[in-house]
Design an enzyme around this catalytic site. Sequence first.
Site, PDB file in Angstrom:
ATOM      1  N   HIS A  80      -3.575   6.857   3.127  1.00 55.74           N
ATOM      2  CA  HIS A  80      -3.957   5.588   2.507  1.00 55.74           C
ATOM      3  C   HIS A  80      -5.353   5.213   2.984  1.00 55.74           C
ATOM      4  O   HIS A  80      -5.647   5.266   4.183  1.00 55.74           O
ATOM      5  CB  HIS A  80      -2.941   4.519   2.906  1.00 55.74           C
ATOM      6  CG  HIS A  80      -3.374   3.136   2.574  1.00 55.74           C
ATOM      7  ND1 HIS A  80      -3.840   2.797   1.319  1.00 55.74           N
ATOM      8  CD2 HIS A  80      -3.444   2.001   3.321  1.00 55.74           C
ATOM      9  CE1 HIS A  80      -4.164   1.516   1.319  1.00 55.74           C
ATOM     10  NE2 HIS A  80      -3.934   1.011   2.515  1.00 55.74           N
TER      11      HIS A  80
ATOM     12  N   CYS B 191       0.819  -1.226   0.000  1.00 59.84           N
ATOM     13  CA  CYS B 191       0.000   0.000   0.000  1.00 59.84           C
ATOM     14  C   CYS B 191       0.848   1.269   0.000  1.00 59.84           C
ATOM     15  O   CYS B 191       0.327   2.362  -0.217  1.00 59.84           O
ATOM     16  CB  CYS B 191      -0.941   0.012   1.197  1.00 59.84           C
ATOM     17  SG  CYS B 191      -1.933  -1.477   1.293  1.00 59.84           S
TER      18      CYS B 191
ATOM     19  N   ASN C  14     -10.161  -0.712  -0.016  1.00 59.40           N
ATOM     20  CA  ASN C  14      -8.709  -0.525   0.053  1.00 59.40           C
ATOM     21  C   ASN C  14      -8.120  -0.957  -1.297  1.00 59.40           C
ATOM     22  O   ASN C  14      -8.121  -2.150  -1.612  1.00 59.40           O
ATOM     23  CB  ASN C  14      -8.175  -1.385   1.205  1.00 59.40           C
ATOM     24  CG  ASN C  14      -6.670  -1.271   1.373  1.00 59.40           C
ATOM     25  OD1 ASN C  14      -5.970  -0.807   0.484  1.00 59.40           O
ATOM     26  ND2 ASN C  14      -6.180  -1.716   2.510  1.00 59.40           N
TER      27      ASN C  14
HETATM   28  N1  ACO Z   1     -18.367 -10.486   8.177  1.00 61.00           N
HETATM   29  C1  ACO Z   1     -18.873 -10.893   9.349  1.00 61.00           C
HETATM   30  N2  ACO Z   1     -18.115 -11.247  10.397  1.00 61.00           N
HETATM   31  C2  ACO Z   1     -16.793 -11.193  10.226  1.00 61.00           C
HETATM   32  C3  ACO Z   1     -16.198 -10.787   9.034  1.00 61.00           C
HETATM   33  C4  ACO Z   1     -17.045 -10.447   7.982  1.00 61.00           C
HETATM   34  N3  ACO Z   1     -16.571 -10.042   6.793  1.00 61.00           N
HETATM   35  N4  ACO Z   1     -14.854 -10.815   9.183  1.00 61.00           N
HETATM   36  C5  ACO Z   1     -14.618 -11.235  10.447  1.00 61.00           C
HETATM   37  N5  ACO Z   1     -15.794 -11.466  11.080  1.00 61.00           N
HETATM   38  C6  ACO Z   1     -16.005 -11.930  12.421  1.00 61.00           C
HETATM   39  C7  ACO Z   1     -14.825 -12.701  12.973  1.00 61.00           C
HETATM   40  O1  ACO Z   1     -14.849 -14.041  12.525  1.00 61.00           O
HETATM   41  C8  ACO Z   1     -15.032 -12.565  14.448  1.00 61.00           C
HETATM   42  O2  ACO Z   1     -15.995 -13.482  14.851  1.00 61.00           O
HETATM   43  P1  ACO Z   1     -15.838 -14.274  16.258  1.00 61.00           P
HETATM   44  O3  ACO Z   1     -15.885 -13.182  17.307  1.00 61.00           O
HETATM   45  O4  ACO Z   1     -17.016 -15.185  16.266  1.00 61.00           O
HETATM   46  O5  ACO Z   1     -14.515 -14.950  16.186  1.00 61.00           O
HETATM   47  C9  ACO Z   1     -15.634 -11.187  14.598  1.00 61.00           C
HETATM   48  O6  ACO Z   1     -16.143 -10.827  13.295  1.00 61.00           O
HETATM   49  C10 ACO Z   1     -14.613 -10.158  15.019  1.00 61.00           C
HETATM   50  O7  ACO Z   1     -13.446 -10.340  14.229  1.00 61.00           O
HETATM   51  P2  ACO Z   1     -12.236  -9.373  14.326  1.00 61.00           P
HETATM   52  O8  ACO Z   1     -11.187  -9.777  13.350  1.00 61.00           O
HETATM   53  O9  ACO Z   1     -11.822  -9.252  15.750  1.00 61.00           O
HETATM   54  O10 ACO Z   1     -12.946  -8.033  13.837  1.00 61.00           O
HETATM   55  P3  ACO Z   1     -12.389  -6.595  13.909  1.00 61.00           P
HETATM   56  O11 ACO Z   1     -13.329  -5.757  14.669  1.00 61.00           O
HETATM   57  O12 ACO Z   1     -10.955  -6.564  14.300  1.00 61.00           O
HETATM   58  O13 ACO Z   1     -12.501  -6.148  12.394  1.00 61.00           O
HETATM   59  C11 ACO Z   1     -11.046  -5.899  10.498  1.00 61.00           C
HETATM   60  C12 ACO Z   1     -11.806  -6.862  11.373  1.00 61.00           C
HETATM   61  C13 ACO Z   1     -12.058  -4.979   9.825  1.00 61.00           C
HETATM   62  C14 ACO Z   1     -10.301  -6.703   9.458  1.00 61.00           C
HETATM   63  C15 ACO Z   1     -10.075  -5.075  11.393  1.00 61.00           C
HETATM   64  O14 ACO Z   1      -9.270  -5.921  12.155  1.00 61.00           O
HETATM   65  C16 ACO Z   1      -9.208  -4.158  10.580  1.00 61.00           C
HETATM   66  O15 ACO Z   1      -9.659  -3.156  10.108  1.00 61.00           O
HETATM   67  N6  ACO Z   1      -7.919  -4.518  10.425  1.00 61.00           N
HETATM   68  C17 ACO Z   1      -7.001  -3.780   9.598  1.00 61.00           C
HETATM   69  C18 ACO Z   1      -6.818  -4.573   8.390  1.00 61.00           C
HETATM   70  C19 ACO Z   1      -6.656  -3.789   7.126  1.00 61.00           C
HETATM   71  O16 ACO Z   1      -7.270  -2.772   6.873  1.00 61.00           O
HETATM   72  N7  ACO Z   1      -5.833  -4.351   6.296  1.00 61.00           N
HETATM   73  C20 ACO Z   1      -5.621  -3.837   4.998  1.00 61.00           C
HETATM   74  C21 ACO Z   1      -4.239  -4.010   4.545  1.00 61.00           C
HETATM   75  S1  ACO Z   1      -3.127  -3.072   5.496  1.00 61.00           S
HETATM   76  C22 ACO Z   1      -3.505  -1.530   5.189  1.00 61.00           C
HETATM   77  O17 ACO Z   1      -3.920  -1.210   4.116  1.00 61.00           O
HETATM   78  C23 ACO Z   1      -3.251  -0.592   6.232  1.00 61.00           C
END
Ligand code: ACO
Length: 324
Positions: free
Chosen positions: A251, A112, A281
Amino acid sequence: MGTVVLGTGSCLPGRVLTNVELESIVDTSADWIKSRTGIESRHIGGKGEKTYQLAAQAAQKALEAAGVSAEELGLIVLGTISSHMLMPSSACFVQNELGAKNAFAYDLNAACSGFLYGLDLADKYIQADHSMKVLVIGAETLSSRLNWQDRNTCILFGDGAGAAVCGYSDSDRGLIGSNMRSDGSLGELLRMHAPESFNPDLIVEGNPGAYIQMEGREVFKHAVRAMEDAVFGLLEREKISKESLSLVIPHQANMRILNKLIARLDIPQSKVFINVSKYGNTSAASIPIALDEANSSGLIAKGDTVLFCSFGGGFTWGATLIKW
Ligand code: ACO
Protein backbone atom coordinates in the site's frame (compact mmCIF):
# COMPACT_ATOMS: atom_id res chain seq x y z
CA MET A 1 -4.05 -24.32 -9.49
CA GLY A 2 -6.18 -21.45 -8.32
CA THR A 3 -7.28 -17.87 -8.64
CA VAL A 4 -5.31 -15.87 -11.17
CA VAL A 5 -5.40 -12.24 -12.23
CA LEU A 6 -6.43 -12.27 -15.88
CA GLY A 7 -6.05 -8.55 -16.51
CA THR A 8 -5.46 -5.23 -14.74
CA GLY A 9 -6.41 -1.62 -15.39
CA SER A 10 -6.23 1.76 -13.72
CA CYS A 11 -7.56 5.28 -14.09
CA LEU A 12 -6.34 8.57 -12.64
CA PRO A 13 -8.28 11.82 -12.89
CA GLY A 14 -6.70 14.38 -15.22
CA ARG A 15 -6.16 17.13 -12.68
CA VAL A 16 -2.78 17.06 -10.90
CA LEU A 17 -2.34 18.94 -7.62
CA THR A 18 1.31 19.64 -6.79
CA ASN A 19 2.89 20.31 -3.42
CA VAL A 20 3.60 23.87 -4.52
CA GLU A 21 -0.13 24.42 -5.22
CA LEU A 22 -0.90 23.08 -1.74
CA GLU A 23 1.18 25.90 -0.27
CA SER A 24 -1.59 28.30 -1.29
CA ILE A 25 -4.32 26.10 0.29
CA VAL A 26 -2.89 25.30 3.75
CA ASP A 27 0.01 26.40 5.93
CA THR A 28 2.61 24.00 4.56
CA SER A 29 5.62 23.90 2.27
CA ALA A 30 6.37 21.74 -0.74
CA ASP A 31 9.66 20.71 0.86
CA TRP A 32 8.00 19.68 4.13
CA ILE A 33 5.54 17.45 2.28
CA LYS A 34 8.24 15.86 0.13
CA SER A 35 10.69 15.26 2.95
CA ARG A 36 8.09 13.93 5.43
CA THR A 37 6.03 11.85 3.02
CA GLY A 38 7.87 11.42 -0.30
CA ILE A 39 4.76 12.74 -2.07
CA GLU A 40 5.30 15.30 -4.85
CA SER A 41 1.88 15.43 -6.46
CA ARG A 42 -1.51 13.71 -6.46
CA HIS A 43 -4.39 13.42 -8.94
CA ILE A 44 -7.65 15.07 -7.91
CA GLY A 45 -11.12 14.53 -9.37
CA GLY A 46 -12.35 17.20 -11.77
CA LYS A 47 -15.76 18.87 -11.64
CA GLY A 48 -18.51 16.30 -11.17
CA GLU A 49 -16.09 13.35 -11.30
CA LYS A 50 -17.26 10.43 -9.20
CA THR A 51 -15.61 7.38 -7.66
CA TYR A 52 -17.62 4.92 -9.72
CA GLN A 53 -16.65 6.66 -12.98
CA LEU A 54 -12.93 6.23 -12.25
CA ALA A 55 -13.70 2.66 -11.16
CA ALA A 56 -15.60 1.85 -14.35
CA GLN A 57 -12.80 3.17 -16.56
CA ALA A 58 -10.19 1.12 -14.68
CA ALA A 59 -12.50 -1.91 -14.89
CA GLN A 60 -13.03 -1.48 -18.64
CA LYS A 61 -9.27 -1.56 -19.18
CA ALA A 62 -8.89 -4.62 -16.93
CA LEU A 63 -11.63 -6.45 -18.86
CA GLU A 64 -9.96 -5.63 -22.18
CA ALA A 65 -6.57 -6.80 -20.88
CA ALA A 66 -8.16 -10.02 -19.60
CA GLY A 67 -10.13 -10.68 -22.78
CA VAL A 68 -13.25 -11.07 -20.64
CA SER A 69 -16.60 -9.49 -21.52
CA ALA A 70 -18.68 -7.62 -18.94
CA GLU A 71 -21.45 -10.23 -19.34
CA GLU A 72 -19.05 -12.96 -18.17
CA LEU A 73 -18.59 -11.33 -14.75
CA GLY A 74 -20.30 -13.10 -11.85
CA LEU A 75 -19.32 -10.65 -9.12
CA ILE A 76 -18.07 -7.08 -8.78
CA VAL A 77 -16.47 -6.12 -5.44
CA LEU A 78 -15.46 -2.50 -5.03
CA GLY A 79 -13.30 -1.36 -2.12
CA THR A 80 -13.98 2.30 -1.34
CA ILE A 81 -14.62 4.79 1.46
CA SER A 82 -15.51 7.71 -0.82
CA SER A 83 -18.62 6.91 -2.83
CA HIS A 84 -20.68 9.90 -3.93
CA MET A 85 -23.80 8.14 -2.56
CA LEU A 86 -24.33 5.68 0.28
CA MET A 87 -26.95 3.86 -1.79
CA PRO A 88 -26.80 2.57 -4.48
CA SER A 89 -23.29 1.29 -3.96
CA SER A 90 -20.54 2.41 -6.31
CA ALA A 91 -20.24 -1.24 -7.34
CA CYS A 92 -23.83 -1.17 -8.63
CA PHE A 93 -23.10 2.04 -10.55
CA VAL A 94 -20.08 0.27 -12.10
CA GLN A 95 -22.17 -2.77 -12.98
CA ASN A 96 -24.62 -0.54 -14.81
CA GLU A 97 -21.86 1.44 -16.53
CA LEU A 98 -20.17 -1.75 -17.79
CA GLY A 99 -23.42 -3.58 -18.67
CA ALA A 100 -22.33 -6.47 -16.44
CA LYS A 101 -25.89 -7.75 -16.20
CA ASN A 102 -25.01 -11.24 -14.91
CA ALA A 103 -22.96 -10.00 -11.95
CA PHE A 104 -24.01 -9.17 -8.43
CA ALA A 105 -22.18 -6.19 -7.02
CA TYR A 106 -21.36 -4.61 -3.70
CA ASP A 107 -18.99 -2.20 -1.99
CA LEU A 108 -16.54 -3.23 0.65
CA ASN A 109 -15.37 -0.85 3.38
CA ALA A 110 -11.91 -1.83 4.58
CA ALA A 111 -10.27 1.56 3.91
CA CYS A 112 -6.79 1.13 2.41
CA SER A 113 -7.08 -2.68 2.66
CA GLY A 114 -10.22 -2.76 0.48
CA PHE A 115 -8.51 -4.20 -2.58
CA LEU A 116 -6.71 -7.00 -0.72
CA TYR A 117 -9.87 -7.91 1.20
CA GLY A 118 -11.63 -7.97 -2.19
CA LEU A 119 -8.98 -10.24 -3.71
CA ASP A 120 -9.39 -12.59 -0.75
CA LEU A 121 -13.16 -12.67 -1.34
CA ALA A 122 -12.70 -13.22 -5.05
CA ASP A 123 -10.44 -16.17 -4.31
CA LYS A 124 -13.06 -17.78 -2.06
CA TYR A 125 -15.84 -17.38 -4.65
CA ILE A 126 -13.64 -18.68 -7.44
CA GLN A 127 -12.46 -21.67 -5.40
CA ALA A 128 -16.12 -22.53 -4.77
CA ASP A 129 -17.11 -22.09 -8.44
CA HIS A 130 -14.32 -22.37 -11.00
CA SER A 131 -16.41 -20.80 -13.75
CA MET A 132 -16.78 -17.54 -11.77
CA LYS A 133 -15.11 -14.36 -13.05
CA VAL A 134 -14.72 -11.68 -10.39
CA LEU A 135 -13.92 -8.01 -10.93
CA VAL A 136 -12.08 -6.55 -7.92
CA ILE A 137 -11.75 -2.77 -7.81
CA GLY A 138 -10.24 -0.23 -5.45
CA ALA A 139 -11.43 3.31 -6.18
CA GLU A 140 -11.47 6.60 -4.31
CA THR A 141 -12.18 10.29 -4.64
CA LEU A 142 -10.77 11.02 -1.22
CA SER A 143 -10.34 14.67 -2.13
CA SER A 144 -14.07 14.92 -1.43
CA ARG A 145 -13.54 13.53 2.07
CA LEU A 146 -10.69 15.75 3.27
CA ASN A 147 -10.73 18.82 5.46
CA TRP A 148 -8.70 21.12 3.21
CA GLN A 149 -7.85 23.28 6.24
CA ASP A 150 -6.19 20.35 8.04
CA ARG A 151 -2.57 20.18 6.91
CA ASN A 152 -2.07 16.93 8.84
CA THR A 153 -4.28 15.06 6.39
CA CYS A 154 -5.06 16.98 3.19
CA ILE A 155 -1.49 16.75 1.89
CA LEU A 156 -1.42 12.96 2.05
CA PHE A 157 -4.25 11.68 -0.13
CA GLY A 158 -5.19 11.48 -3.80
CA ASP A 159 -7.91 10.14 -6.11
CA GLY A 160 -7.82 7.23 -8.55
CA ALA A 161 -8.93 3.67 -9.30
CA GLY A 162 -7.42 0.31 -10.12
CA ALA A 163 -9.03 -2.99 -11.07
CA ALA A 164 -8.23 -6.66 -11.59
CA VAL A 165 -10.29 -9.34 -13.33
CA CYS A 166 -9.86 -12.69 -11.58
CA GLY A 167 -10.69 -16.20 -12.71
CA TYR A 168 -9.64 -19.81 -12.28
CA SER A 169 -6.60 -21.46 -13.82
CA ASP A 170 -5.73 -25.15 -13.64
CA SER A 171 -2.05 -24.33 -14.20
CA ASP A 172 0.39 -24.23 -11.28
CA ARG A 173 -0.21 -20.49 -10.92
CA GLY A 174 -2.63 -18.65 -8.66
CA LEU A 175 -3.27 -16.98 -5.34
CA ILE A 176 -1.15 -18.83 -2.78
CA GLY A 177 -2.66 -17.43 0.38
CA SER A 178 -3.74 -14.34 2.25
CA ASN A 179 -3.51 -13.16 5.83
CA MET A 180 -6.27 -10.63 6.50
CA ARG A 181 -6.54 -8.91 9.88
CA SER A 182 -8.53 -6.18 11.71
CA ASP A 183 -8.45 -4.48 15.11
CA GLY A 184 -11.52 -2.40 15.86
CA SER A 185 -10.17 -1.30 19.24
CA LEU A 186 -7.84 1.17 17.49
CA GLY A 187 -10.43 2.65 15.12
CA GLU A 188 -10.32 6.10 16.72
CA LEU A 189 -6.80 6.71 15.43
CA LEU A 190 -7.94 6.97 11.80
CA ARG A 191 -11.59 7.77 11.24
CA MET A 192 -14.25 9.39 9.08
CA HIS A 193 -17.71 10.12 10.48
CA ALA A 194 -20.84 9.49 8.45
CA PRO A 195 -23.01 12.45 7.41
CA GLU A 196 -25.01 13.66 10.43
CA SER A 197 -28.27 11.98 11.44
CA PHE A 198 -31.66 13.51 10.57
CA ASN A 199 -33.08 11.86 13.68
CA PRO A 200 -32.15 14.21 16.56
CA ASP A 201 -32.01 11.22 18.91
CA LEU A 202 -29.33 9.59 16.80
CA ILE A 203 -27.01 12.55 16.37
CA VAL A 204 -23.44 11.38 17.02
CA GLU A 205 -21.67 13.57 19.54
CA GLY A 206 -18.40 15.00 18.31
CA ASN A 207 -19.17 14.44 14.64
CA PRO A 208 -17.25 17.22 12.88
CA GLY A 209 -18.39 16.15 9.39
CA ALA A 210 -17.65 13.35 6.95
CA TYR A 211 -13.93 13.83 6.48
CA ILE A 212 -10.74 11.97 7.43
CA GLN A 213 -9.20 12.57 10.85
CA MET A 214 -5.98 10.94 11.92
CA GLU A 215 -3.43 10.64 14.71
CA GLY A 216 -0.53 10.50 12.26
CA ARG A 217 2.29 9.31 14.51
CA GLU A 218 0.23 6.51 16.05
CA VAL A 219 -1.00 5.39 12.63
CA PHE A 220 2.57 5.36 11.40
CA LYS A 221 3.75 3.01 14.16
CA HIS A 222 0.84 0.62 13.86
CA ALA A 223 1.03 0.55 10.06
CA VAL A 224 4.66 -0.56 9.95
CA ARG A 225 4.30 -3.16 12.69
CA ALA A 226 1.04 -4.60 11.36
CA MET A 227 2.25 -4.98 7.77
CA GLU A 228 5.49 -6.55 8.96
CA ASP A 229 3.57 -9.09 11.09
CA ALA A 230 1.11 -9.89 8.30
CA VAL A 231 3.90 -10.47 5.78
CA PHE A 232 6.07 -12.64 8.01
CA GLY A 233 3.02 -14.59 9.22
CA LEU A 234 1.98 -15.32 5.66
CA LEU A 235 5.46 -16.25 4.41
CA GLU A 236 5.89 -18.61 7.32
CA ARG A 237 2.47 -20.21 6.88
CA GLU A 238 3.02 -20.72 3.15
CA LYS A 239 6.65 -21.79 3.64
CA ILE A 240 7.94 -19.20 1.20
CA SER A 241 11.27 -17.49 1.76
CA LYS A 242 11.47 -13.74 1.29
CA GLU A 243 14.41 -14.34 -1.04
CA SER A 244 12.07 -16.10 -3.48
CA LEU A 245 9.80 -13.06 -3.82
CA SER A 246 9.99 -11.46 -7.27
CA LEU A 247 8.15 -8.26 -6.42
CA VAL A 248 6.51 -6.62 -3.41
CA ILE A 249 3.58 -4.25 -3.99
CA PRO A 250 2.76 -2.50 -0.72
CA HIS A 251 0.00 0.00 0.00
CA GLN A 252 1.43 3.37 -1.04
CA ALA A 253 0.80 5.26 2.22
CA ASN A 254 3.87 7.45 2.29
CA MET A 255 7.59 7.05 1.69
CA ARG A 256 8.60 7.05 5.34
CA ILE A 257 6.22 4.20 6.15
CA LEU A 258 7.50 2.35 3.08
CA ASN A 259 11.16 2.89 4.03
CA LYS A 260 10.57 1.61 7.56
CA LEU A 261 8.67 -1.38 6.22
CA ILE A 262 11.39 -2.22 3.69
CA ALA A 263 14.00 -2.06 6.47
CA ARG A 264 11.95 -4.31 8.77
CA LEU A 265 11.26 -6.83 6.01
CA ASP A 266 14.91 -6.63 4.96
CA ILE A 267 14.05 -6.85 1.28
CA PRO A 268 16.04 -4.99 -1.41
CA GLN A 269 14.26 -1.76 -2.35
CA SER A 270 14.68 -2.73 -6.02
CA LYS A 271 12.11 -5.49 -5.41
CA VAL A 272 9.52 -3.08 -3.99
CA PHE A 273 7.21 -1.22 -6.36
CA ILE A 274 6.78 2.42 -5.31
CA ASN A 275 4.79 5.17 -7.04
CA VAL A 276 3.61 7.20 -4.03
CA SER A 277 5.47 10.34 -5.18
CA LYS A 278 3.08 10.73 -8.15
CA TYR A 279 -0.26 9.81 -6.60
CA GLY A 280 -0.08 10.21 -2.81
CA ASN A 281 -2.13 7.80 -0.74
CA THR A 282 -5.14 6.70 -2.82
CA SER A 283 -6.40 4.34 -0.08
CA ALA A 284 -8.18 1.31 -1.58
CA ALA A 285 -6.98 2.30 -5.06
CA SER A 286 -3.29 2.39 -4.19
CA ILE A 287 -2.44 -1.33 -4.55
CA PRO A 288 -4.42 -1.96 -7.77
CA ILE A 289 -3.00 1.19 -9.40
CA ALA A 290 0.52 0.05 -8.47
CA LEU A 291 -0.26 -3.48 -9.64
CA ASP A 292 -1.48 -2.21 -13.01
CA GLU A 293 1.59 -0.01 -13.45
CA ALA A 294 3.94 -2.86 -12.55
CA ASN A 295 2.04 -5.30 -14.75
CA SER A 296 1.72 -3.06 -17.79
CA SER A 297 5.37 -2.04 -17.64
CA GLY A 298 6.46 -5.68 -17.79
CA LEU A 299 7.76 -5.93 -14.23
CA ILE A 300 5.77 -9.10 -13.53
CA ALA A 301 6.30 -12.32 -15.49
CA LYS A 302 4.28 -15.53 -15.43
CA GLY A 303 5.38 -17.71 -12.53
CA ASP A 304 6.70 -14.77 -10.45
CA THR A 305 5.84 -14.74 -6.75
CA VAL A 306 4.28 -11.38 -5.94
CA LEU A 307 3.60 -10.17 -2.40
CA PHE A 308 1.05 -7.48 -1.50
CA CYS A 309 0.53 -5.82 1.89
CA SER A 310 -1.80 -3.12 3.14
CA PHE A 311 -2.85 -1.18 6.22
CA GLY A 312 -5.77 1.19 6.76
CA GLY A 313 -8.55 2.59 8.92
CA GLY A 314 -10.42 0.12 11.09
CA PHE A 315 -7.65 -0.85 11.62
CA THR A 316 -7.57 -3.28 8.72
CA TRP A 317 -4.45 -4.85 7.29
CA GLY A 318 -3.16 -7.90 5.53
CA ALA A 319 -0.83 -9.59 3.09
CA THR A 320 -1.45 -11.67 -0.01
CA LEU A 321 0.82 -13.90 -2.09
CA ILE A 322 0.21 -14.70 -5.74
CA LYS A 323 2.14 -16.96 -8.09
CA TRP A 324 1.51 -14.81 -11.16
N1 ACO B 1 3.14 21.08 6.64
C1 ACO B 1 3.95 21.64 7.55
N2 ACO B 1 3.99 21.26 8.83
C2 ACO B 1 3.17 20.28 9.20
C3 ACO B 1 2.30 19.65 8.31
C4 ACO B 1 2.29 20.10 7.00
N3 ACO B 1 1.49 19.56 6.07
N4 ACO B 1 1.62 18.69 8.98
C5 ACO B 1 2.06 18.72 10.25
N5 ACO B 1 3.00 19.68 10.39
C6 ACO B 1 3.72 20.06 11.57
C7 ACO B 1 2.99 19.70 12.85
O1 ACO B 1 2.01 20.67 13.16
C8 ACO B 1 4.12 19.66 13.84
O2 ACO B 1 4.42 20.95 14.22
P1 ACO B 1 4.80 21.29 15.77
O3 ACO B 1 6.07 20.50 16.01
O4 ACO B 1 4.99 22.76 15.76
O5 ACO B 1 3.65 20.80 16.57
C9 ACO B 1 5.28 19.14 13.03
O6 ACO B 1 4.94 19.35 11.64
C10 ACO B 1 5.52 17.66 13.25
O7 ACO B 1 4.27 16.99 13.19
P2 ACO B 1 4.16 15.45 13.27
O8 ACO B 1 2.74 15.03 13.13
O9 ACO B 1 4.89 14.97 14.47
O10 ACO B 1 4.97 15.08 11.94
P3 ACO B 1 5.47 13.68 11.51
O11 ACO B 1 6.92 13.74 11.30
O12 ACO B 1 4.92 12.60 12.36
O13 ACO B 1 4.81 13.56 10.07
C11 ACO B 1 2.92 12.47 9.06
C12 ACO B 1 3.39 13.62 9.91
C13 ACO B 1 3.56 12.62 7.68
C14 ACO B 1 1.42 12.55 8.95
C15 ACO B 1 3.38 11.14 9.73
O14 ACO B 1 2.96 11.08 11.06
C16 ACO B 1 2.87 9.94 8.99
O15 ACO B 1 3.36 9.61 7.95
N6 ACO B 1 1.85 9.26 9.56
C17 ACO B 1 1.21 8.14 8.92
C18 ACO B 1 -0.08 8.64 8.45
C19 ACO B 1 -0.56 8.07 7.15
O16 ACO B 1 0.17 7.83 6.21
N7 ACO B 1 -1.84 7.91 7.12
C20 ACO B 1 -2.51 7.50 5.94
C21 ACO B 1 -3.66 6.64 6.23
S1 ACO B 1 -3.19 5.13 6.94
C22 ACO B 1 -2.35 4.37 5.78
O17 ACO B 1 -2.62 4.52 4.63
C23 ACO B 1 -1.34 3.47 6.23
